[in-house]
Design an enzyme around this catalytic site. Structure first.
Site, PDB file in Angstrom:
ATOM      1  N   GLU A 187      -1.502   6.220 -11.966  1.00  0.00           N
ATOM      2  CA  GLU A 187      -2.557   6.490 -10.995  1.00  0.00           C
ATOM      3  C   GLU A 187      -1.973   6.772  -9.614  1.00  0.00           C
ATOM      4  O   GLU A 187      -0.964   6.194  -9.209  1.00  0.00           O
ATOM      5  CB  GLU A 187      -3.471   5.258 -10.887  1.00  0.00           C
ATOM      6  CG  GLU A 187      -4.036   4.776 -12.202  1.00  0.00           C
ATOM      7  CD  GLU A 187      -5.429   5.283 -12.461  1.00  0.00           C
ATOM      8  OE1 GLU A 187      -6.047   5.826 -11.527  1.00  0.00           O
ATOM      9  OE2 GLU A 187      -5.911   5.143 -13.589  1.00  0.00           O
TER      10      GLU A 187
ATOM     11  N   CYS B  89      -9.586  10.594  -9.110  1.00  0.00           N
ATOM     12  CA  CYS B  89      -9.302  10.453 -10.537  1.00  0.00           C
ATOM     13  C   CYS B  89     -10.320  11.090 -11.480  1.00  0.00           C
ATOM     14  O   CYS B  89      -9.936  11.872 -12.351  1.00  0.00           O
ATOM     15  CB  CYS B  89      -9.089   8.988 -10.889  1.00  0.00           C
ATOM     16  SG  CYS B  89     -10.431   7.895 -10.409  1.00  0.00           S
TER      17      CYS B  89
ATOM     18  N   ASP C 250      -2.122  11.319 -11.835  1.00  0.00           N
ATOM     19  CA  ASP C 250      -3.400  12.043 -11.883  1.00  0.00           C
ATOM     20  C   ASP C 250      -3.766  12.732 -10.571  1.00  0.00           C
ATOM     21  O   ASP C 250      -4.568  13.657 -10.553  1.00  0.00           O
ATOM     22  CB  ASP C 250      -4.535  11.123 -12.344  1.00  0.00           C
ATOM     23  CG  ASP C 250      -4.795   9.930 -11.431  1.00  0.00           C
ATOM     24  OD1 ASP C 250      -3.972   9.671 -10.531  1.00  0.00           O
ATOM     25  OD2 ASP C 250      -5.819   9.250 -11.630  1.00  0.00           O
ATOM     26  N   HIS C 251      -3.203  12.286  -9.437  1.00  0.00           N
ATOM     27  CA  HIS C 251      -3.367  12.970  -8.150  1.00  0.00           C
ATOM     28  C   HIS C 251      -2.429  12.294  -7.166  1.00  0.00           C
ATOM     29  O   HIS C 251      -1.640  11.421  -7.543  1.00  0.00           O
ATOM     30  CB  HIS C 251      -4.820  12.933  -7.657  1.00  0.00           C
ATOM     31  CG  HIS C 251      -5.415  11.565  -7.592  1.00  0.00           C
ATOM     32  ND1 HIS C 251      -5.096  10.660  -6.609  1.00  0.00           N
ATOM     33  CD2 HIS C 251      -6.285  10.921  -8.406  1.00  0.00           C
ATOM     34  CE1 HIS C 251      -5.746   9.538  -6.801  1.00  0.00           C
ATOM     35  NE2 HIS C 251      -6.480   9.670  -7.901  1.00  0.00           N
TER      36      HIS C 251
END
Length: 571
Positions: A42, A81, A260-261
């Site tokens: 994450e 997310c 995810d970012h």
């Protein structure tokens, strides 16, 4: 569903219910197709030693990089997310399928039109469902967050203990996902249980504070905590890789690693700057696999995370649906690098916004559809961050100067343009610079064309969009499937019992367009549901249970049909 002309011979020979996937592979000890493992974490920009970050303590990922293709220009499609993961799992931009708002389940303000689940076009599936249909065992530990629910047809194994080790046949190829949560934004909040009693290891004095932040002890301490969490995540990666080695699978398993970012801190997460979109991506290609690919290499090609789905399908030998919006990154089917990659930001929690961006090798263009809004809007969740609190405090005291004051402005320009080579932090907006007029117009046109091409749902009021997906604000329910003998000439009917004398094939019929069907012969609530892909052979008495799901709809009621031999009935 229309597919590209490429076909997997193995995929076409496997008919679920007639020929089990494992049997179709033959007696070889190793599966005919590669296993694929995804390790995702994450909220993290490329803060790894392998990416040149001297402060990072990431020995496992640095070793992985030496055996991988490392992408230096990989970008997610959304800086948060759920929309990002909706795009990753479908291979389609989140704003193309109505999954652009963060989150669709937001319900803290009664005037907002949700909560709801996005309903993608009927032909859209999560790509692991295609892998299941082709004989792969699919597992996910354990995050989903797709915005359209969690259709039971996607995963064979989903939960905190999901693992390739849970597949019933060790010869079956697998696609296994491991989502690592320790780097999430929430894990650096002062209230995080993960922080209690845990001393800092990273020295705050050694932090390189981006110029857009105020350089204060609190800011440095929160960034140091972020680095500590990254080190913990690296240990979790090492454990997964060790398990592959222990099981003797490393030489037949392709490993993807990605985030995810961007970083889970203000002005990164939820922002369309590189700090919110640029992420690490590595693909480890075992030496034993054919065709061989150079490991330990670096690619600076532009990568969008809509590319992940078609890449995995291609490596697994599975046909790629034509509606996917990305390209294959590696292997014989690799596509050419695009001129631009695109991203979007829409509602974040209770705050409406709409931004779109285009990125090429050098420039970042951002269009602000509501320039009257501030950059630092009122996002309650983000306000738990020490950095955010420090920023807001200094703003109220009118002590912000220089680049640190930019993000606290009360409004934004309609367009932003940054030279990411000369200005890696995206501080100097070139949109009004006559020397860059041609670049501005080229990238403005690219964003406009992209939005039209994908049918950008952000241009529709959210309440109106929900009305199309959930008529009258009510979630539709998937129709109950039919189970019928294939040779029947009768109209479909849901019957409790079917009598047969000789082997027959049965098919399942679904009135809801685009719904996926699952079936089982198991009893009880813990039944293992298989993905229905074709006729099922009935050559002995059995009971078949079936249910269906259209993404974003309620699951159907269950159909249950028992097949009984006529001679058994006559006795």
């Amino acid at each position: 569903m229309i597919h590209r002309t490429r076909r997997s011979l193995l995929a076409l020979t496997i008919l679920v219910g007639i020929v089990p996937a494992a049997a179709a592979q033959g007696p070889s000890r190793a599966p005919a197709r590669p296993n694929i493992v995804w390790i995702s974490n994450e909220d993290m920009s490329p803060r790894l030693g392998a990416y040149g970050d001297l402060l990072a303590r990431t020995p496992n990922l640095d070793r992985l990089a030496t055996a991988s293709i490392r992408f230096t220009n990989a970008f997610t499609t959304a800086p948060v997310c759920a929309p990002s993961r909706a795009a990753i799992i479908t291979g389609m931009h989140q704003n193309a399928i109505g999954a652009q708002h963060m989150r669709t389940t937001e319900n803290r303000v009664p005037e907002l039109p949700g909560p709801y689940l996005a309903v993608p076009p009927f032909y859209v599936k999560a790509f692991p469902e295609y892998l299941r249909a082709a004989g792969y065992f699919t597992s996910n530990r354990a995050k989903t967050d797709y915005q359209f629910g969690v259709p039971f047809t996607i995963w064979d194994d989903l939960g905190p203990n999901a693992h390739w080790r849970n597949r019933p046949d060790t010869r079956q190829p697998f696609f296994s996902v491991f989502n690592l949560l320790v780097t999430h934004e929430s894990q650096i909040f002062p209230t995080s249980p993960a922080r209690k009693g845990k001393p800092l290891v990273t020295d705050p004095a050694k932090i390189v504070v981006p110029p857009y932040y105020p350089d204060t002890p609190l800011v440095r301490k929160e960034l140091a905590r972020m680095y500590d969490n990254i080190a913990d995540m690296d240990g979790e990666v090492g454990e997964i890789l060790r398990q592959l080695d222990e099981d003797g699978l490393a030489e037949n398993t392709i490993v993807f690693y990605w985030s995810d970012h961007g970083d889970g801190v203000p002005r990164a997460k939820r922002s369309l700057y590189d700090s919110g979109l640029r992420v690490p991506l590595m693909i480890r290609w075992p030496r034993s696999l054919t065709p061989p690919l150079a490991s330990g290499t670096v690619s600076d090609q532009l990568v969008s995370f809509v590319d992940l789905a078609p890449t995995v399908l291609a490596l697994a030998g599975v046909a790629i649906p034509t509606h996917l919006q990305g390209r294959v990154l590696v292997g014989p089917s690799a596509g050419p690098e695009p001129e631009f990659i695109f991203a979007a930001r829409d509602r974040m929690d209770i705050e409406y916004d709409m931004m779109r961006s285009a990125r090429d090798q050098r420039f970042l263009y951002i269009r602000n559809f509501q320039p009257e809004l501030p950059y630092a809007g009122h996002i309650i969740y983000r306000n738990q961050s020490d950095i955010m609190q420090e920023w807001l405090r200094l703003q109220a005291e009118r002590k912000l100067i220089g680049p640190a004051a930019l993000w606290m402005r009360t409004h934004r320009p309609a367009e932003e343009l940054y030279d990411t080579t000369a200005d890696p932090y995206q501080i100097e907006n070139l949109a009004d610079n006559p020397a860059h007029r041609t670049t501005l117009e080229r990238m403005r046109h690219a964003v406009t064309e992209w939005m039209a091409r994908i049918g950008d749902q952000g241009l529709i009021n959210e309440a109106e969009m929900i009305g199309r997906m959930w008529p009258g604000g009510v979630q539709p329910q998937t129709a109950q499937p039919y189970i019928v003998p294939r040779r029947s000439t009768d109209d479909p009917a849901r019957v409790d019992t079917v009598r047969f004398k000789e082997p027959i094939e049965v098919v399942m019929y679904m009135p809801t367009q685009g719904a996926s069907i699952g079936y089982t012969m198991d009893e009880g609530s813990n039944a293992k549901w298989r993905l229905y892909t074709g006729p099922i052979l009935v050559d002995h008495p059995m009971t078949i249970r079936a249910k269906a799901i259209r993404y974003g709809y309620k699951e159907s009621l269950e159909t249950r049909t028992s097949f009984v031999r006529e001679d058994a009935v006559s006795r």
